[in-house]
Structure formats: C-alpha cells, structure tokens
Motif scaffolding. Structure first.
Motif, short mmCIF file in Angstrom:
data_model
loop_
_atom_site.label_atom_id
_atom_site.label_comp_id
_atom_site.label_asym_id
_atom_site.label_seq_id
_atom_site.Cartn_x
_atom_site.Cartn_y
_atom_site.Cartn_z
N VAL A 57 32.02 -2.58 -12.62
CA VAL A 57 32.31 -0.65 -11.92
C VAL A 57 32.40 0.81 -12.13
CG1 VAL A 57 34.50 0.44 -12.61
CG2 VAL A 57 34.90 -2.00 -11.79
N GLU A 58 32.17 1.32 -10.92
CA GLU A 58 31.10 2.94 -11.72
C GLU A 58 31.48 3.41 -12.67
OE1 GLU A 58 29.62 5.27 -8.07
OE2 GLU A 58 29.85 3.69 -7.02
N SER A 59 30.56 3.76 -13.85
CA SER A 59 31.03 4.50 -14.87
C SER A 59 31.72 5.50 -15.21
CB SER A 59 29.84 4.99 -16.11
OG SER A 59 28.88 5.86 -14.80
N TYR A 60 31.44 6.26 -13.90
CA TYR A 60 32.99 7.30 -14.78
C TYR A 60 34.49 6.77 -14.03
CZ TYR A 60 33.40 8.27 -8.90
OH TYR A 60 33.37 7.90 -7.29
N GLU A 78 24.75 6.63 -16.05
CA GLU A 78 24.23 5.59 -15.05
C GLU A 78 25.38 5.06 -14.18
OE1 GLU A 78 21.32 1.62 -16.01
OE2 GLU A 78 21.94 2.68 -18.28
N LYS A 79 24.71 4.55 -12.97
CA LYS A 79 26.14 4.88 -12.28
C LYS A 79 26.71 3.32 -12.56
CE LYS A 79 26.42 1.84 -7.22
NZ LYS A 79 25.78 1.48 -6.30
N GLY A 216 21.96 -2.52 -6.82
CA GLY A 216 21.58 -0.98 -6.58
C GLY A 216 22.02 -0.07 -7.89
N ASN A 217 22.05 -0.24 -9.34
CA ASN A 217 21.60 0.95 -10.06
C ASN A 217 20.69 1.68 -10.63
OD1 ASN A 217 23.41 1.03 -12.21
ND2 ASN A 217 21.84 0.44 -13.38
N ARG A 218 21.03 2.79 -10.75
CA ARG A 218 20.23 3.91 -11.05
C ARG A 218 21.13 5.21 -11.79
NH1 ARG A 218 22.93 7.47 -8.58
NH2 ARG A 218 24.21 7.03 -6.94
N PRO A 219 19.83 5.50 -12.47
CA PRO A 219 20.54 6.56 -13.23
C PRO A 219 21.46 7.93 -12.38
CG PRO A 219 17.88 6.42 -13.58
CD PRO A 219 18.54 5.84 -12.27
N LEU A 220 22.30 8.78 -12.86
CA LEU A 220 23.10 9.71 -12.04
C LEU A 220 22.07 10.96 -12.23
CD1 LEU A 220 26.73 8.59 -13.27
CD2 LEU A 220 25.60 8.27 -10.96
N THR A 221 22.11 11.41 -11.33
CA THR A 221 21.67 12.88 -11.56
C THR A 221 22.74 14.27 -11.75
OG1 THR A 221 22.75 13.31 -9.22
CG2 THR A 221 20.45 12.14 -9.02
N GLU A 227 29.44 16.54 -9.79
CA GLU A 227 30.34 16.49 -9.00
C GLU A 227 31.15 15.80 -9.61
OE1 GLU A 227 30.98 17.26 -5.50
OE2 GLU A 227 32.31 15.20 -5.89
N GLN A 228 31.27 14.43 -10.51
CA GLN A 228 31.98 13.46 -10.56
C GLN A 228 33.53 13.92 -11.79
OE1 GLN A 228 29.13 10.37 -12.50
NE2 GLN A 228 29.55 9.14 -10.80
N LYS A 229 32.65 15.20 -11.76
CA LYS A 229 33.84 15.58 -13.24
C LYS A 229 34.46 16.48 -12.78
CE LYS A 229 30.41 15.57 -17.78
NZ LYS A 229 29.92 15.87 -18.93
#
Ligand code: FAD
Ligand code: NAP
Length: 539
Positions: A57-60, A78-79, A216-221, A227-229
């Motif tokens: 499940v995505e980190s945020y 990361e995602k 499709g995991n990757r570092p978050l930009t 945007e998430q916060k």
C-alpha cells in the motif's frame, strides 16, 4: 489478584495497533501496560526482515492519520516503503509520543483469566509475571504467528533454515550458495528475486501459483511529497469512506458488458498503475461473477506468458485453481523475470509433493534437491493464530479456543460474547486484512477507546457483547462473503492453509466505509448489542 501489579488496561502487542491503543488510552487517563513478545516496536515490521520486504500500500496511505504534526514531519522516501523504513517510522512514533516507557518487550502473554467477581482480568506472561487490569486489548496482529511447511525432517538438514517471518536481524548473504525456497505467496514473491540474484542456484518449490503484478516502485519526488502532505485531510476522509481503505475511482460497468478491446485497454491501464487493487476494481463484478473474474485472471496470465520465456514454466506460474483476488494478490519487483535465469528452477509440488527435508536438502516424490540453505516462505496461522495461542478464559471460565472451535465468532469483529472488557483490534469479523490495515487499525482503536470511555461514564464495571448480537453479526459477515467468490478459494482468509483449521471466511467484506458506519451506529445508539455490568455492593 493481591500482589499483582494493577493497571486500568493491558494491551498485548506493540505493532501499529498496540502503539496507537496505548496513545489513546493514555489520553483517556487510563494507566496502561503494553506487553510485547518481540524486542522492539513495529510488530509485523519488526519481525519480517526478509530481503525485499515492503508494504504494497503506498507509503502516505499506510501511515497514521491521528497526528497532523506527525503527517507533516515524517517524509516517506519511496512509493512503497521498505520494512526498515516502516520500522523506523514505528520507532519514531513510539519515541515522539513517549510510548516506550509503558511497553515491556521480550514478554509473551500466555494466559488471561476474567474474574466474574472482580470484573477484572489477570494476565500472565511467560516470565511468570501477572498483571491485573480492567480492560484487555489484543493487538496481537492477524499475521503474527508463522507456520512451517508441515514436512518431516527439518531437524536433519545440515545447513541453516530461515523463515521469512522471523528473519535474522543482520540479514543473510546467500552469495555463492544453493538455496531452496518453499512458498510463493507475497513473502516469497518479494524475496525470491533478491535471494536468487545472490545465490548460485535457486530452487523454488511452489504449491499454488499466485497472481502478481509489477509494483512500479520508485523514489518519491519532492513535488509528490509536497502534494501528498498538502492533501492529507481530504485524502484521509476518502480512505475512511472507501472499500479497501485505499481511495479509488469506483467502477460502474460489468466486465461482461464491454467489448474485448475496451476491457483489454482498461486492464492495461490498471496494470500500468502498479496498484494492488487497480485490476480488481476495474469492473463491478470481478469479485462476484466467475465469468467476469475470468477476464481479469486471463489478463494477468497473459502478462505472465509475455514475461516468462519458457512456456511450460509460464504455465506453471499461472494460477488456475482460484479466481483472481480471492487469494491475496501480490505486487512484485522482477518476480516472473527471475524464472528466466538459468540458475533458477521451479518445482511443482502439487505434482511431485515434498516428502521430507533430508540432511542435504529437499526430497520430493521424484527427486532430491541438494542445497546449502532452506527458506520457508510458508506464511501464517492468520487472524486467529495469535489469540488461539493465549489461554483466554472469560465468564464462568469459558475458554476462547473452545468457543472458536468451529471458527471465530465476534460482534463487529471487536468484542466477543462471554469475554467482558476484552477487545480485539482488526479481529475476525471486521474488514481487517481485506483493507489497508492502517485505516482499520485506527478505526478500531478509536472505537474501542470511545467504548471504554462510555462504559466508564455509565459507571459500569464491564461491557460485553450479547450472544444474540454476535450471532446476527456473524450471520451477516457470512452472507456478505457468500455473495462473493472469496469462499471458493483455498486461502488463508479461509483458514485453508493450516491443516485442521475450520474453513470459515474470516473478514468482513462490505468495505471499511460501510463497516465504520455500522460501528458508529452501534455507538451512537448507546452501544446496541452490548450489555453492561453495574457495581453491586459486592463488586
Ligand atoms: P502486528 O504488527 O502483527 O503486531 C502484533 C504484535 O503482537 C507482534 O509484535 C507480536 O509479537 C505481538 N504478540 C502477538 N501475540 C503476543 C502475545 N501472546 N504476547 C505478547 N505479544 C504478542 N497490511 C497492509 O495493510 N498493507 C501491506 O502492504 C501489508 N504488508 C504486510 C507485509 C507482511 C510481510 C506482513 C506479514 C503483513 C503485512 N500487512 C500489510 C499486514 C500487517 O500485519 C498490518 O498492516 C499491521 O502491521 C498489523 O499491525 P498490528 O499491530 O495489528 O499487528
Ligand atoms: P502466504 O501468502 O500464505 O504464502 C505462503 C506460501 O507457502 C503459499 O505459496 C503456500 O501455498 C505455501 N505453503 C504453505 N504451507 C505449505 C506447505 N506445507 N507446503 C508447501 N507450501 C506451503 O504467506 P506470506 O507470503 O507470508 O503472506 C501472508 C500475507 O502477509 C499476505 O497475503 C499479505 O497479506 C501479507 N504480506 C504482504 C506483503 C506485501 O507485499 N505487502 C508481503 C508479505 C506478506 P498455498 O497457497 O498452497 O497455501
């Protein structure tokens, strides 16, 4: 009990459930003691240190929502976060909210006995300590009791064996080693590509193929983090109202009412999302209609065939025995590609079962595979395993294990008739493992805390689910499950992975939003379905 330390509440387990329950009970002014079998906080994320372990499940989305400051201060990298990052987060939460001083580690609860006279629990640990408390919360986890491969001879093997669920803290280096891996669920699927990249030779023993798709995991930009916060407030509300605790656009069409081209396009887009529920949620009937489900199942199988070069291996990796989504789907990083390597072999143990573990390796009905190390990725005695291992005795000495002999029975999945003042976080009969667990954990802990507050406000000593309300709820949970394809699969959701375990679908499938509504209604109406015990002169 005279002489025993006495607190208002004992919480068993210091994973995300136990940590948050401690935080909320403290807010309520309850003296609380947390007892944890492991040596640190994080539960699942403390124990499961196998290579490649990460959340799908995505980190945020897989984080606490109770503290806005925490949301803003903690930054995920990361995602999909790794086990070490999630464990660091759990440690950060424990330190930030000063929780550690009430947690006793390396302590397993062995029994809990209710006193009808005193309206209190006596909890006994493996250190021989007893703790006396009014309220008892089992935050013991749904996937915290590992299970082995149920084959003889493990003790004869001359090399090391490992289980993904209690991996050594320093990690294991398989460079140059020949390894066997038994089990191809989420833990196997995440760890096999990494272990196989190190090992000189990897033999994977597969009983049932799983459906998996690339994470499709990757570092978050930096922009994504900002945007998430900024969107947490609206996002959390959407999570709470959703089906799986992960907000997604709801489908409107049946998979059977669209053209083959439209469906293929939809599935391709869902696949590219790298999201656990995207394919499942493409159509309204994926989990209720076998023909509709077949379209999704076949789509995933086509992806496996595209990836795996050897058609026989591709077919063996293609699930055929259950509908897509009825066993937990997986997200992977290079799982199917791993089977294109010359030094990775797949053994179908349905066709040639494992007979025994020998001194040198694994012997099936037609061959012996000599290896230097064996990894068990054989899963868990899920949902009920941790509760069954504690000798829990409720009113009149009734044993929970006996009451649940034919399958778990609980009201709202949070309380059990005959076991006053006892609560289970994400217990059987709640959405639990059918959701993003962080959403379900927070909802349960909040609800339990409110229930305890209300009980105290009534001047009551105890609150207990009634048998009638429990029966109605269990019937409802079963009816909802029977309206889906889930009971058709042999899954750990059904207890089928553990020999002798009753075959009962253990989670509530109507979704976390609907479930929250049920729980809130019960509370709003004065805890309908519960009875309270008021003090008498003898109490
Ligand atoms: P746990 O984290 O299991 O903690 C329970 C604790 O109770 C453990 O530390 C255990 O030692 C302790 N305990 C148990 N019995 C006793 C006893 N008798 N005495 C003392 N202590 C005891 N969920 C998701 O939503 N998304 C995911 O991507 C996801 N990935 C997962 C990956 C893995 C490898 C596993 C195993 C599970 C995953 N889960 C996932 C489910 C995960 O278990 C929950 O998300 C969540 O961490 C559960 O928290 P918890 O505190 O309820 O239970
Ligand atoms: P699992 O899904 O139950 O997989 C266990 C595997 O071992 C299955 O392939 C199973 O085969 C096999 N197995 C079990 N007993 C066996 C035996 N006696 N002989 C041979 N094979 C045997 O367990 P898991 O992979 O540890 O995952 C459990 C759950 O934890 C997941 O479903 C998920 O909820 C969570 N998890 C999540 C992630 C993640 O990506 N976030 C990662 C790991 C775990 P059968 O299928 O035939 O039983």
């Amino acid at each position: 009990m005279s002489g025993s330390p006495s607190v208002d509440a004992v919480v068993v387990g210091a994973g995300f459930s136990g940590l948050y329950q401690l935080y909320r009970f403290r807010e309520l002014g309850l003296s609380t003691r947390v007892l944890e079998a492991g040596s640190g906080v994080g539960g699942t994320w403390w124990w499961n240190r196998y290579p490649g372990a990460r959340c799908d499940v995505e980190s945020y989305a897989y984080s606490y929502s109770f503290s806005k400051d925490l949301e803003q201060d903690w930054t995920w990298s990361e995602k999909y976060p790794t086990q070490p990052e999630i464990q660091r987060y759990a440690q950060h939460v424990a330190e930030r909210f000063d929780l550690l001083r009430d947690i006793t580690f390396d302590t397993r609860v062995e029994s809990a006995v209710w006193s009808d006279e005193r309206h209190r629990w006596t909890v006994t640990t493996d250190a021989g300590e007893t703790v006396d408390c009014r309220y008892l919360v089992f935050a013991t986890g749904c996937l915290s009791i590992s299970k082995g491969p149920e084959v003889p001879g493990v003790e004869n093997f001359r090399g090391p064996t490992y289980h993904t669920a209690h991996w050594p803290e320093g990690g294991v280096d398989f460079t140059g080693k020949r390894i066997a891996v038994i089990g191809t669920g989420s833990s196997g699927i995440q760890s096999i590509p990494i272990m196989a990249a190190q090992a000189s030779d990897t033999v994977v023993f597969q009983r049932t193929a799983c459906f998996s798709m690339p994470a499709g995991n990757r570092p978050l930009t930096e922009d994504e983090v900002v945007e998430q916060k900024a969107s947490y407030t609206t996002f959390r509300q959407a999570q709470r109202e959703s089906g799986f605790g992960v907000p997604i656009a709801l489908p409107t069409k049946s998979a059977l009412e669209v053209s083959d081209e439209e469906r293929a396009e939809r599935y391709e887009a869902a696949w590219a999302e790298g999201n656990l529920v995207a394919v499942l949620a493409s159509y309204t009937d994926t989990l209720t209609n076998r023909d509709a489900n077949d379209t999704a199942s076949e789509f995933v199988r086509s992806k496996i065939r595209e990836t795996v070069k050897d058609p026989e291996v591709a077919e063996l990796l293609s699930p055929r025995s259950f509908p897509y989504g009825t066993k937990r789907p997986c997200l992977d990083t290079g799982y199917y590609e791993t089977f294109n390597k010359d030094n990775v072999r797949l053994v179908d143990i349905r066709r040639t079962p494992i007979v025994e573990i020998t001194r040198d390796g694994v012997r099936t009905s037609d061959a012996e595979y000599a290896v230097d190390a064996i990894v068990f990725a054989t899963g868990f005695d899920a949902m009920t395993g941790a509760l069954a291992r504690v000798d829990i005795r409720g009113r009149a000495g009734a044993r929970l294990a006996e009451k649940w002999n034919e399958g778990p029975r609980a009201y709202l999945g949070v309380a059990v008739s005959g076991f006053p003042n006892m609560f289970t976080i994400t217990g059987p009969g709640s959405p639990s493992v059918m959701s993003n667990m962080m959403v379900s954990i927070e909802q349960h802990v909040d609800w339990v805390t409110d229930c305890v507050r209300w009980t105290r406000e009534q001047g009551a000593l105890a609150i207990e689910a009634s048998e009638a309300a429990q029966d109605d709820w269990v019937r409802h949970v079963e009816e909802v499950a029977n309206g889906t394809l889930f009971p058709t699969a042999d899954s750990w959701y059904m207890g089928s992975n553990v020999p002798g375990k009753p075959r009962v679908f253990m989670a509530y499938l109507a979704g976390v939003g609907v479930y929250r509504q049920h729980c809130d209604d019960v509370a709003r109406q004065g805890y309908t379905g519960f009875t309270t015990a008021l003090p008498t002169p003898a109490s």
